[in-house]
Design a protein around this motif. Structure first.
Motif, mmCIF file in Angstrom:
data_model
loop_
_atom_site.group_PDB
_atom_site.id
_atom_site.type_symbol
_atom_site.label_atom_id
_atom_site.label_comp_id
_atom_site.label_asym_id
_atom_site.label_seq_id
_atom_site.Cartn_x
_atom_site.Cartn_y
_atom_site.Cartn_z
ATOM 1 N N ALA A 83 -1.830 12.446 -5.175
ATOM 2 C CA ALA A 83 -1.727 12.496 -3.713
ATOM 3 C C ALA A 83 -2.807 11.640 -3.078
ATOM 4 N N THR A 84 -4.035 11.742 -3.628
ATOM 5 C CA THR A 84 -5.139 10.964 -3.088
ATOM 6 C C THR A 84 -4.911 9.488 -3.333
ATOM 7 N N GLN A 85 -4.391 9.178 -4.546
ATOM 8 C CA GLN A 85 -4.082 7.777 -4.858
ATOM 9 C C GLN A 85 -3.189 7.170 -3.789
ATOM 10 N N ASP A 86 -2.126 7.885 -3.471
ATOM 11 C CA ASP A 86 -1.170 7.383 -2.475
ATOM 12 C C ASP A 86 -1.871 7.166 -1.142
ATOM 13 N N ASP A 87 -2.710 8.116 -0.819
ATOM 14 C CA ASP A 87 -3.454 8.058 0.428
ATOM 15 C C ASP A 87 -4.293 6.790 0.493
ATOM 16 N N ILE A 88 -5.037 6.564 -0.611
ATOM 17 C CA ILE A 88 -5.928 5.398 -0.670
ATOM 18 C C ILE A 88 -5.110 4.116 -0.588
ATOM 19 N N MET A 89 -4.013 4.080 -1.333
ATOM 20 C CA MET A 89 -3.181 2.874 -1.331
ATOM 21 C C MET A 89 -2.623 2.600 0.066
ATOM 22 N N ALA A 90 -2.322 3.663 0.768
ATOM 23 C CA ALA A 90 -1.820 3.496 2.132
ATOM 24 C C ALA A 90 -2.875 2.828 3.005
ATOM 25 N N ILE A 91 -4.107 3.244 2.781
ATOM 26 C CA ILE A 91 -5.195 2.631 3.557
ATOM 27 C C ILE A 91 -5.267 1.141 3.255
ATOM 28 N N PHE A 92 -5.227 0.815 1.952
ATOM 29 C CA PHE A 92 -5.345 -0.599 1.556
ATOM 30 C C PHE A 92 -4.205 -1.425 2.143
ATOM 31 N N ARG A 93 -2.991 -0.873 2.052
ATOM 32 C CA ARG A 93 -1.840 -1.635 2.570
ATOM 33 C C ARG A 93 -1.988 -1.864 4.073
ATOM 34 N N SER A 94 -2.453 -0.834 4.718
ATOM 35 C CA SER A 94 -2.645 -0.958 6.164
ATOM 36 C C SER A 94 -3.669 -2.033 6.484
ATOM 37 N N LEU A 95 -4.756 -2.097 5.659
ATOM 38 C CA LEU A 95 -5.796 -3.102 5.888
ATOM 39 C C LEU A 95 -5.206 -4.501 5.750
ATOM 40 N N ALA A 96 -4.348 -4.675 4.757
ATOM 41 C CA ALA A 96 -3.781 -5.998 4.521
ATOM 42 C C ALA A 96 -2.740 -6.352 5.575
#
Lengths: 249, 591
Positions: free
Chosen positions: A202-215
Motif C-alpha cells: 500500500a505504501t509502495q503505491d502511495d510513494i509511486m503515486a507521488i513520483f508520478r505526480s512529480l513527473a
C-alpha cells in the motif's frame, strides 16, 4: 494543497535554471544523458559499467532495473554526481558533470533519495528538510518552516511530524521525509534508490503515486533505481541494465 | 552564514559533550591564566622595581682574576710589608697579592674619567678614609686603655685586648682594603691603615648622607662645607666629644699613624650623634668597618687634601703605611642607566679585572629570587597544562569526528562542500573552547591573586629555610667564614680576598673569630667574589613577598591566542578527516 502551489512558491534565484527547467519540460532535450559511460573502481580494473548510453527526459518516470551486480548503484552514484565515470560523460542539460561543480549540482539540481534515506537522526524532520534548503543556497520567498510543512503534507505525513526526531520515525515515514527533503529545493531531477525496498504494498503505491505526480504534473525527471517489477511497471520507461558482458574486459 | 548557523545549531544540540569540553578547556584556561599572570607580574616587577628608584654603583676589582695574575707573577718572599698593615705576615704570597690588589685600586682620576665616559646621566659622590692616631690629649673612645699611637702595633694591640668593639673593628679594617670594600658599596672599605680614628673626607652632602656609619644627626654645631674655606673643619661623634670633653670650636690634634711626628690640627665645627646606635653588631658590617662608629671623624675631601692625606697623594708617596681608601659611588636614575654605564665603562677601557657592581641592583635581584622561582614554576605549569590540554582536546575531537562520520557523509551528499563542513566543525570547536576560555579566565582571574601570593609565600619560605639551613650549617661549621678562607688561604694561597684578610686576622687575633668573620664575610658577599651562598645568608634580604598577579588585557589576549592555537591544532584533526572523506562513501554508510 496542490503541487502547483508548491511549484509557485519556490522561487529560483537562478533565472537561467528556471528557464532551462521550463524548456526541458516542453521539449525533448534530455535533462540527464549517459554518453558512452564506463566505470571501474580502479584504473584498468574490472568494469562495473561498460559503454552505457541513455537519455533521461523531463516529465517522465524512468525505472532502472537489472539483476544484482549489473551496476545499478554505480549508475546511481554517477547520476547523482557522487563520482565521475572512467570513460564517457554524464551530461546534465548538455554539460559534462565531470567538469561541473558537482557539489553545486548535488545541492541544487538533483534530489537524491538514498536507499538508507541518510537523514540525520539527531535532527527533527523540519531541521533535516531545512538543512538541505540551506545547503542549496537558494532563496525562498516564504519561511522555510512553512515550505517544509507543505512538503510534509505533500508526502502525506501529519503536520505534527514536523518537530519529531528522525530517530522516532518508522522506515516508511523516514522514506517520505527523504522524499520531502529531496523536493525541498525544487530540483529538476529526482533520483531514488530502491524507494520501496522495505515498504508494504500500500505504501509502495502511495510513494509511486507521488513520483508520478512529480513527473507528470511538475515536469520533473524522476529516475528510480529498483529491482521491483511493480515499480518498473508503474513507471513510464524502463532502462534495463544487463548483466555485464564479460568480453568487454 | 550557513556554516555558522549550522555550527551553532550543532553546538546547542550536543550539550552534554560540549559541556564536558567546556569544563576541560576552562580548567586548562584557568591554570594557564594563573601561569601567564604570574609571569606577567614577575616581568613587571623586574622592570618597574628599579625603574623609578636611583641606583648606586661602584667599580671594584675582580679579585679572583687579580689573584691569578699575582700568583703567576709573584715568587717574591714574604717580608715586604704592604698597605694593609700586618707586618707579621708569614705566608709569602699574601703580600704579593695584596700588592697586586693595591695597585689595582683605581684612582680618583680614573673614576672621574669613567664617569665622563658614560652615555647616560650619572652623578657621583665619593669619600676618602684614612686612619689617624690620637695624641695624649685626644684619645679614642675605647673600653680598654691599650690605645697606642703606633699604627703597626695598633691592630695587634686591639686584638690582644679582645674586647668586642675594638676587635670587631680591627679585622674588617684589614679585610676592607681591596675590592671587597668597594664592592660592598660604602660599607666595606673604610680602613686601610689602622689608626685610632677614622678620618673620612666627603665630597658632598650626598656622600655624608651615605656615610658608612649610617645616618646621623647633629647635636650641636653644623656640618662642614666642602670648599677650601672650610678646610680643617671636622665633626666628631658625641661619644668622642664627651670622652675627650670637647665642644664645638675646640681644636684637636691627631697624628699620622705611621709617623707620630706628623700632626694635624683640626677644628671641631660640629658634634653629631649616629641615628643608628653605636652597637656595631646591630649595624653588622657597617659598624664593623670603622674602628668604632664613635671614633669616626668626618671632614671634607678638601680638608684631607690640604693635609696631604687624600687618596691621590697617599697613593703616590712611598709610605705604604698611610693609605687612604677611596670609595667612589656613581648614582643613576634607574637600573637601565646602570646597565648602560656598565657597558660604557668597558668600552672606555676599564680592564677585565674590574667589575661594575651595584649593591642596590644585586640586593634587588636577590630579593626577586623567589619571584624568579615562581616564574619558572609558572612556565613549567603553563607548558604542562598546554601540552596536556592540546592532547586532550585532540583526542576528544578525534572521537567526536569519528562519531560524526555519517554526518559528514550526509552533508557532502546533499552538496555541502567539504571545506564548509570542515569549517563548520572547526567553528563548533572554537565556540566551545571560547566558552571554556571565558569561564577559565574568569575563574583564573579570581584565583590568580590569592593563588600566586600563596605560591610566592611558599617560595619565600623555602628560600628562607634554605638560607637558614645554610647559615646553620656554616655557623656550626666552626670558626666559620674564617674556616673556608683561612684553610684555603694557608694551604695553597689561592684564597680570595676575604680569605687573605681573615687569615690575617686569625693570625693576629685568635680570640674573636666568630665576630670577625661575621663582620668579614658580610661586606665581602656583596662584592660578588664569593658567589651567592654567603651573600645569601648574610644579607638580610627582604624578599618580594607579594605579587600583583592581576589578569590584565595582555594576559587575556595571550590566552585567546593560545586558545585559538589549541583549537586550530585540534581542529586540524577534524579538518584532515573531513577533507579525506569521499562523498561516495555515503552509499556504504547505512546507519
Amino acid at each position: 494543497m496542490t503541487t502547483a502551489t508548491i511549484n509557485d512558491t519556490i522561487n529560483e534565484t537562478n533565472a537561467d535554471a528556471a528557464a532551462d527547467t521550463a524548456a526541458t519540460a516542453r521539449t525533448d532535450t534530455p535533462v540527464l544523458e549517459l554518453d558512452h559511460v564506463s566505470y571501474s573502481y580502479t584504473k584498468g580494473g574490472k568494469k562495473v559499467l561498460a559503454d552505457k548510453n541513455y537519455k533521461f527526459h523531463a516529465g517522465r518516470v524512468v525505472s532502472i532495473t537489472g539483476p544484482s551486480g549489473a551496476g545499478k548503484t554505480t549508475l546511481l552514484s554517477l547520476l547523482s554526481g557522487l563520482t565521475t565515470p572512467s570513460e564517457g560523460k554524464v551530461l546534465y542539460q548538455g554539460n559534462d558533470l565531470a567538469k561541473a561543480d558537482r557539489y553545486r549540482y548535488r545541492s541544487r539540481d538533483i534530489g537524491v533519495i538514498f536507499q538508507s534515506f541518510n537523514l540525520l537522526p539527531a535532527l527533527t524532520v523540519a531541521e533535516n528538510i531545512i538543512l538541505s534548503m540551506d545547503a542549496s543556497g537558494k532563496k525562498f520567498d516564504r519561511p522555510k518552516k512553512e515550505i517544509a510543512a507543505e512538503l510534509i503534507a505533500k508526502v502525506r505525513l501529519q503536520p505534527e511530524y514536523l518537530n519529531e526526531r528522525i530517530l522516532h520515525l518508522s522506515g516508511g515515514e523516514q522514506q517520505r521525509v527523504a522524499i520531502a527533503r529531496a523536493l525541498s529545493y525544487d530540483p529538476a531531477v529526482i533520483l531514488a534508490d530502491e524507494p520501496t525496498g522495505n515498504l508494504d504494498l500500500a505504501t509502495q503505491d502511495d510513494i509511486m503515486a507521488i513520483f508520478r505526480s512529480l513527473a507528470h504534473d511538475e515536469g520533473k525527471s524522476v529516475i528510480i533505481v529498483t529491482h521491483s517489477p511493480e515499480v518498473a511497471a508503474a513507471s513510464d520507461e524502463v532502462y534495463q541494465l544487463a548483466k555485464l558482458v564479460r568480453h568487454h574486459r | 552564514m550557513f556554516v555558522l548557523k549550522n555550527a551553532w545549531k550543532t553546538v546547542t544540540r550536543n550539550k552534554g559533550r560540549n559541556i564536558l569540553i567546556v569544563i576541560i578547556v576552562a580548567i586548562i584556561a584557568a591554570a594557564a591564566t594563573i601561569g601567564l599572570s604570574i609571569r606577567n607580574a614577575a616581568d613587571n616587577a623586574r622592570e618597574t622595581g628599579l625603574a623609578s628608584t636611583t641606583v648606586t654603583a661602584t667599580i671594584s676589582a675582580d679579585r679572583s682574576k687579580l689573584m691569578e695574575q699575582a700568583r703567576e707573577s709573584s715568587s717574591s718572599s714574604s717580608s715586604s710589608s704592604d698597605s694593609s698593615s700586618s707586618s707579621s705576615d708569614s705566608a709569602p704570597d699574601f703580600s704579593a697579592m695584596r700588592a697586586a690588589m693595591e695597585s689595582a685600586t683605581l684612582s680618583l682620576a680614573d673614576y672621574q674619567k669613567y664617569e665622563k665616559a658614560s652615555s647616560v646621566p650619572v652623578s657621583s659622590y665619593y669619600s676618602e678614609s684614612t686612619g689617624v692616631s690620637g695624641t695624649d690629649s685626644f684619645q679614642p673612645v675605647e673600653s680598654t686603655s691599650s690605645n697606642s699611637a703606633n699604627s703597626s702595633s695598633s691592630s695587634s694591640s686591639d686584638s690582644s685586648s679582645s674586647s668586642g668593639d675594638s676587635n670587631s673593628s680591627g679585622q674588617p679594617g684589614q679585610g676592607g682594603p681591596g675590592g671587597d670594600g668597594q664592592g660592598g658599596g660604602d660599607r666595606g672599605g673604610m680602613m686601610m691603615t689602622s689608626g685610632d680614628f677614622t678620618l673620612t673626607g666627603f665630597s658632598s652632602d650626598t656622600a655624608v648622607a651615605k656615610a658608612q656609619n649610617g645616618t646621623f644627626t647633629m647635636t650641636s654645631g653644623e656640618v662642614f662645607g666642602y670648599g677650601s674655606d672650610d678646610n680643617g673643619k671636622v665633626i666628631i661623634s658625641k661619644a668622642l666629644a664627651d670622652f675627650n670633653d670637647l665642644e664645638v670650636g675646640d681644636t684637636i690634634t691627631v697624628t699620622n699613624p705611621s709617623d707620630t711626628s706628623k700632626t694635624y690640627t683640626l677644628t671641631i665645627c660640629g658634634i653629631y650623634e649616629n641615628t643608628t646606635s653605636s652597637n656595631t653588631n646591630a649595624m653588622g658590617p657597617m659598624g664593623g668597618t670603622s674602628q668604632d662608629a664613635d671614633n669616626a671623624i668626618y671632614t671634607s675631601v678638601s680638608t684631607l687634601k690640604s693635609l696631604g692625606l687624600d687618596s691621590t697623594t697617599t697613593a703616590n708617596d712611598d709610605d705604604d703605611n698611610t693609605t687612604t681608601q677611596l670609595t667612589y659611588t656613581y648614582v643613576f636614575d634607574n637600573a637601565d642607566d646602570y646597565e648602560t654605564f656598565a657597558s660604557d665603562v668597558k668600552k672606555a677601557g676599564l680592564a677585565d679585572t674590574y667589575t661594575v657592581q651595584s649593591a642596590d641592583v644585586e640586593n634587588y635581584e636577590s630579593s626577586l629570587v623567589p619571584l624568579d622561582n615562581l616564574a619558572k614554576f609558572a612556565l613549567t605549569l603553563l607548558i604542562v597544562v598546554l601540552a596536556v590540554g592540546a592532547v586532550v582536546l585532540i583526542v576528544l575531537n578525534l572521537f567526536n569526528i569519528r562519531e560524526r562520520k555519517y554526518e559528514v557523509g550526509v552533508l557532502t551528499a546533499i552538496g555541502v562542500k567539504k571545506a564548509k563542513v570542515a569549517a563548520q566543525f572547526a567553528i563548533e570547536l572554537l565556540i566551545v573552547t571560547m566558552c571554556g576560555i571565558a569561564l577559565g579566565v574568569a575563574g583564573g582571574a579570581a584565583a590568580s591573586v590569592p593563588v600566586s601570593n600563596q605560591l610566592l609565600a611558599a617560595q619565600v619560605s623555602s628560600q628562607e629555610t634554605q638560607a637558614a639551613s645554610q647559615q646553620e650549617q656554616f655557623g656550626r661549621g666552626a670558626d666559620m667564614g674564617g674556616a673556608p678562607g683561612a684553610n684555603s688561604g694557608s694551604s695553597d694561597s689561592s684564597g680570595s680576598s676575604s680569605d687573605s684578610s681573615s687569615s690575617d686576622s686569625s693570625s693576629s687575633n685568635s680570640s674573636t673569630s666568630n665576630s670577625s668573620t661575621s663582620g668579614n664575610s658580610a661586606p665581602s658577599a656583596p662584592g660578588g667574589d664569593q658567589g651567592g651562598m654567603r651573600g645569601g645568608f648574610n644579607r638580610a634580604v627582604d624578599y618580594v613577598s607579594t605579587i600583583n598577579a592581576t589578569v590584565n588585557l595582555k594576559v587575556v589576549g595571550q590566552l585567546i591566542l593560545i586558545g585559538l592555537g589549541l583549537t586550530l591544532v585540534s581542529a586540524l584533526v577534524g579538518i584532515i578527516f573531513v577533507m579525506r572523506y569521499e562523498p561516495l562513501q555515503i552509499l556504504a554508510d547505512r546507519s
